[in-house]
Design a protein around this motif. Structure first.
Motif, mmCIF file in Angstrom:
data_model
loop_
_atom_site.group_PDB
_atom_site.id
_atom_site.type_symbol
_atom_site.label_atom_id
_atom_site.label_comp_id
_atom_site.label_asym_id
_atom_site.label_seq_id
_atom_site.Cartn_x
_atom_site.Cartn_y
_atom_site.Cartn_z
ATOM 1 N N TRP A 257 0.836 -1.206 0.000
ATOM 2 C CA TRP A 257 0.000 0.000 0.000
ATOM 3 C C TRP A 257 0.867 1.252 0.000
ATOM 4 O O TRP A 257 0.561 2.231 -0.698
ATOM 5 C CB TRP A 257 -0.947 0.005 1.195
ATOM 6 C CG TRP A 257 -2.109 -0.927 1.044
ATOM 7 C CD1 TRP A 257 -2.342 -2.077 1.755
ATOM 8 C CD2 TRP A 257 -3.207 -0.812 0.137
ATOM 9 N NE1 TRP A 257 -3.501 -2.668 1.336
ATOM 10 C CE2 TRP A 257 -4.060 -1.904 0.347
ATOM 11 C CE3 TRP A 257 -3.544 0.124 -0.840
ATOM 12 C CZ2 TRP A 257 -5.228 -2.095 -0.383
ATOM 13 C CZ3 TRP A 257 -4.722 -0.066 -1.563
ATOM 14 C CH2 TRP A 257 -5.547 -1.156 -1.328
ATOM 15 N N GLU A 258 1.931 1.229 0.778
ATOM 16 C CA GLU A 258 2.847 2.377 0.812
ATOM 17 C C GLU A 258 3.499 2.591 -0.554
ATOM 18 O O GLU A 258 3.646 3.730 -1.002
ATOM 19 C CB GLU A 258 3.917 2.168 1.880
ATOM 20 C CG GLU A 258 3.395 2.253 3.294
ATOM 21 C CD GLU A 258 4.426 1.818 4.331
ATOM 22 O OE1 GLU A 258 5.598 1.553 3.980
ATOM 23 O OE2 GLU A 258 4.041 1.735 5.514
ATOM 24 N N CYS A 259 3.885 1.503 -1.195
ATOM 25 C CA CYS A 259 4.483 1.619 -2.526
ATOM 26 C C CYS A 259 3.473 2.158 -3.527
ATOM 27 O O CYS A 259 3.814 2.989 -4.382
ATOM 28 C CB CYS A 259 5.016 0.266 -2.993
ATOM 29 S SG CYS A 259 6.523 -0.250 -2.157
ATOM 30 N N GLN A 260 2.235 1.706 -3.426
ATOM 31 C CA GLN A 260 1.206 2.208 -4.332
ATOM 32 C C GLN A 260 1.035 3.719 -4.146
ATOM 33 O O GLN A 260 0.929 4.456 -5.130
ATOM 34 C CB GLN A 260 -0.122 1.497 -4.103
ATOM 35 C CG GLN A 260 -1.194 1.919 -5.086
ATOM 36 C CD GLN A 260 -2.480 1.160 -4.880
ATOM 37 O OE1 GLN A 260 -2.832 0.793 -3.769
ATOM 38 N NE2 GLN A 260 -3.192 0.919 -5.969
ATOM 39 N N ALA A 261 1.030 4.168 -2.906
ATOM 40 C CA ALA A 261 0.937 5.603 -2.637
ATOM 41 C C ALA A 261 2.152 6.329 -3.207
ATOM 42 O O ALA A 261 2.029 7.435 -3.752
ATOM 43 C CB ALA A 261 0.809 5.853 -1.137
ATOM 44 N N GLY A 262 3.319 5.713 -3.111
ATOM 45 C CA GLY A 262 4.533 6.297 -3.669
ATOM 46 C C GLY A 262 4.470 6.435 -5.169
ATOM 47 O O GLY A 262 4.961 7.417 -5.747
ATOM 48 N N VAL A 263 3.843 5.477 -5.827
ATOM 49 C CA VAL A 263 3.667 5.543 -7.278
ATOM 50 C C VAL A 263 2.733 6.696 -7.632
ATOM 51 O O VAL A 263 2.991 7.466 -8.559
ATOM 52 C CB VAL A 263 3.114 4.208 -7.843
ATOM 53 C CG1 VAL A 263 2.696 4.349 -9.293
ATOM 54 C CG2 VAL A 263 4.143 3.102 -7.683
ATOM 55 N N VAL B 58 2.268 9.473 -6.200
ATOM 56 C CA VAL B 58 2.877 10.812 -6.070
ATOM 57 C C VAL B 58 4.187 10.917 -6.838
ATOM 58 O O VAL B 58 4.884 11.925 -6.739
ATOM 59 C CB VAL B 58 3.073 11.213 -4.587
ATOM 60 C CG1 VAL B 58 1.736 11.299 -3.868
ATOM 61 C CG2 VAL B 58 4.021 10.267 -3.878
ATOM 62 N N GLY B 59 4.529 9.874 -7.580
ATOM 63 C CA GLY B 59 5.703 9.927 -8.428
ATOM 64 C C GLY B 59 7.028 9.648 -7.743
ATOM 65 O O GLY B 59 8.085 9.912 -8.300
ATOM 66 N N GLN B 60 6.994 9.084 -6.542
ATOM 67 C CA GLN B 60 8.228 8.778 -5.811
ATOM 68 C C GLN B 60 8.764 7.384 -6.126
ATOM 69 O O GLN B 60 9.946 7.116 -5.935
ATOM 70 C CB GLN B 60 8.005 8.905 -4.309
ATOM 71 C CG GLN B 60 7.730 10.317 -3.856
ATOM 72 C CD GLN B 60 7.403 10.380 -2.377
ATOM 73 O OE1 GLN B 60 6.888 9.419 -1.797
ATOM 74 N NE2 GLN B 60 7.697 11.509 -1.768
ATOM 75 N N LEU B 61 7.889 6.490 -6.558
ATOM 76 C CA LEU B 61 8.279 5.114 -6.853
ATOM 77 C C LEU B 61 7.758 4.726 -8.226
ATOM 78 O O LEU B 61 6.796 5.317 -8.730
ATOM 79 C CB LEU B 61 7.715 4.146 -5.809
ATOM 80 C CG LEU B 61 8.254 4.288 -4.384
ATOM 81 C CD1 LEU B 61 7.459 3.402 -3.436
ATOM 82 C CD2 LEU B 61 9.724 3.951 -4.321
ATOM 83 N N SER B 62 8.358 3.689 -8.782
ATOM 84 C CA SER B 62 7.916 3.206 -10.082
ATOM 85 C C SER B 62 6.829 2.151 -9.905
ATOM 86 O O SER B 62 6.680 1.558 -8.833
ATOM 87 C CB SER B 62 9.090 2.595 -10.852
ATOM 88 O OG SER B 62 9.485 1.378 -10.242
ATOM 89 N N GLU B 63 6.117 1.909 -10.990
ATOM 90 C CA GLU B 63 5.112 0.852 -10.994
ATOM 91 C C GLU B 63 5.769 -0.499 -10.694
ATOM 92 O O GLU B 63 5.184 -1.355 -10.021
ATOM 93 C CB GLU B 63 4.405 0.815 -12.357
ATOM 94 C CG GLU B 63 3.293 -0.185 -12.449
ATOM 95 C CD GLU B 63 2.032 0.232 -11.716
ATOM 96 O OE1 GLU B 63 1.192 -0.664 -11.495
ATOM 97 O OE2 GLU B 63 1.873 1.405 -11.352
ATOM 98 N N ALA B 64 6.995 -0.688 -11.158
ATOM 99 C CA ALA B 64 7.722 -1.934 -10.897
ATOM 100 C C ALA B 64 7.968 -2.125 -9.399
ATOM 101 O O ALA B 64 7.886 -3.253 -8.896
ATOM 102 C CB ALA B 64 9.047 -1.948 -11.658
ATOM 103 N N ASP B 65 8.259 -1.040 -8.686
ATOM 104 C CA ASP B 65 8.447 -1.131 -7.233
ATOM 105 C C ASP B 65 7.166 -1.612 -6.558
ATOM 106 O O ASP B 65 7.191 -2.477 -5.685
ATOM 107 C CB ASP B 65 8.840 0.234 -6.642
ATOM 108 C CG ASP B 65 10.207 0.697 -7.080
ATOM 109 O OD1 ASP B 65 11.099 -0.154 -7.284
ATOM 110 O OD2 ASP B 65 10.394 1.926 -7.223
ATOM 111 N N TYR B 66 6.048 -1.027 -6.987
ATOM 112 C CA TYR B 66 4.762 -1.432 -6.420
ATOM 113 C C TYR B 66 4.460 -2.893 -6.736
ATOM 114 O O TYR B 66 4.063 -3.648 -5.853
ATOM 115 C CB TYR B 66 3.622 -0.544 -6.928
ATOM 116 C CG TYR B 66 2.276 -1.169 -6.697
ATOM 117 C CD1 TYR B 66 1.774 -1.311 -5.407
ATOM 118 C CD2 TYR B 66 1.531 -1.682 -7.756
ATOM 119 C CE1 TYR B 66 0.559 -1.931 -5.181
ATOM 120 C CE2 TYR B 66 0.318 -2.288 -7.543
ATOM 121 C CZ TYR B 66 -0.168 -2.407 -6.251
ATOM 122 O OH TYR B 66 -1.366 -3.030 -6.022
#
Length: 77
Positions: A10-16, A18-26
């Motif tokens: 969920w945190e990674c999805q939130a990061g995606v 807002v542009g802080q993480l990539s879709e691959a990270d999520y």
């Protein structure tokens, strides 16, 4: 363990979002969480429930229902 991995996903999805993480990270975090859920369900005391939930989580983790189907069917052949 599964709850912590779900929270991370969920945190990674939130990061995606807002542009802080990539879709691959999520996707990696999501797949780890679903894989952990698969193991948890597989260890359940109700064999049918464990099998059904494990198959569902395995499909969610991989996104490939046909591969999961082949693996399950292969057990019974």
């Amino acid at each position: 363990m599964t709850a912590a991995l779900d929270e991370k996903a969920w945190e990674c999805q939130a990061g995606v979002e807002v542009g802080q993480l990539s879709e691959a990270d999520y996707l990696e975090a999501f797949r780890r969480a679903r894989a952990a859920a698969t193991v948890g369900f597989a260890l359940g005391s109700d064999a049918l429930q464990a099998a059904l939930e494990s198959v569902c989580e395995a499909q969610a983790a991989t996104g490939h229902i046909e591969e999961v189907r082949r693996a399950v069917v292969g057990v019974f052949e």
